[in-house]
Write an enzyme that holds these catalytic residues in place. Structure first.
Site: not given
Length: 226
Positions: A12, A14, A176
């Protein structure tokens, strides 16, 4: 002893590779100023990111996580935000500590393929990765507008695995948020999450990923090169 032996690692953007909130927060607040609305601030934006620009703008307009915005107001705000963010995609964003070292390790695994899968639109994804010097690290980049669905839908993960010729059972997601966990589970991937990312203020451990790390440098003990 290493817990994972993947042939593909999807990462991922961001909140995992990059702390992009400073630029997103700046762009949100400049949009609010243009609309005559109160500034939202970085703390609020940190709880709103992770589901794409459109959702972020809607959350900023309503100052909530899940209330719908007026369609006309949304279209106006989105156009303003897109113009501002295009000029501020990477002005304040930075790689998290340990990311370069972790990517170096993954690249040292010659049989391992590494790709980026994000909900961020391609125009911003590519610029951010290039400006921060890691664009060339990825064999494939799947952005939020590459396909008809984005995370938490499994399609972006399954698409990446298919494009790179790897079975989902041999694949690992590194993210995240709960969207990353849900997408990975639905796609049949293993999932490692970072402890420091964006998860709408919730503890990522509550979503039971296979492992949680505080730094990409920990990948050297979790992943075994094929």
């Amino acid at each position: 002893m290493a817990q994972f032996q993947p042939k593909l690692v999807l990462i991922d953007l961001d909140g995992t590779l990059v702390d992009s909130v400073p630029d997103l927060s700046y762009s949100v607040d400049q949009t609010m100023l243009a609309l005559g609305l109160p500034l939202r601030g970085e703390a609020a934006v940190r709880t709103w990111v992770g589901n794409g620009v459109q959702t972020l703008v809607e959350r900023a307009l309503t100052n909530t996580l899940d209330q719908p915005a007026d369609p006309a107001a949304f279209e106006q705000a989105l156009a303003i935000f897109m113009a501002i963010y295009a000029e501020n995609t990477s002005q304040r964003s930075r790689l998290y500590p340990g990311v370069v070292e972790g990517l170096d390790f993954l690249q040292s695994c010659k049989a391992l393929k590494v790709a980026c899968v994000t909900n961020k639109a391609a125009q911003f994804t590519h610029k951010l990765l290039r400006d921060l010097g890691i664009f060339e690290r990825f064999a494939l980049i799947v952005s939020g507008d590459t396909l008809s669905e984005k995370k938490p839908h499994p399609l972006p993960l399954l698409y990446a695995a298919e494009q790179l010729g790897v079975e989902p059972t041999d694949s690992l997601m590194l993210g995240d948020s709960k969207s990353d966990v849900k997408a990975a589970r639905a796609a049949g991937f293993k999932i490692i999450t970072v402890s420091y990312g964006y998860n709408h203020g919730e503890d990522i451990r509550d979503y039971h990923p296979d492992a949680v790390i505080d730094s990409f440098q920990e990948l050297t003990t979790l992943i075994q090169c094929a």
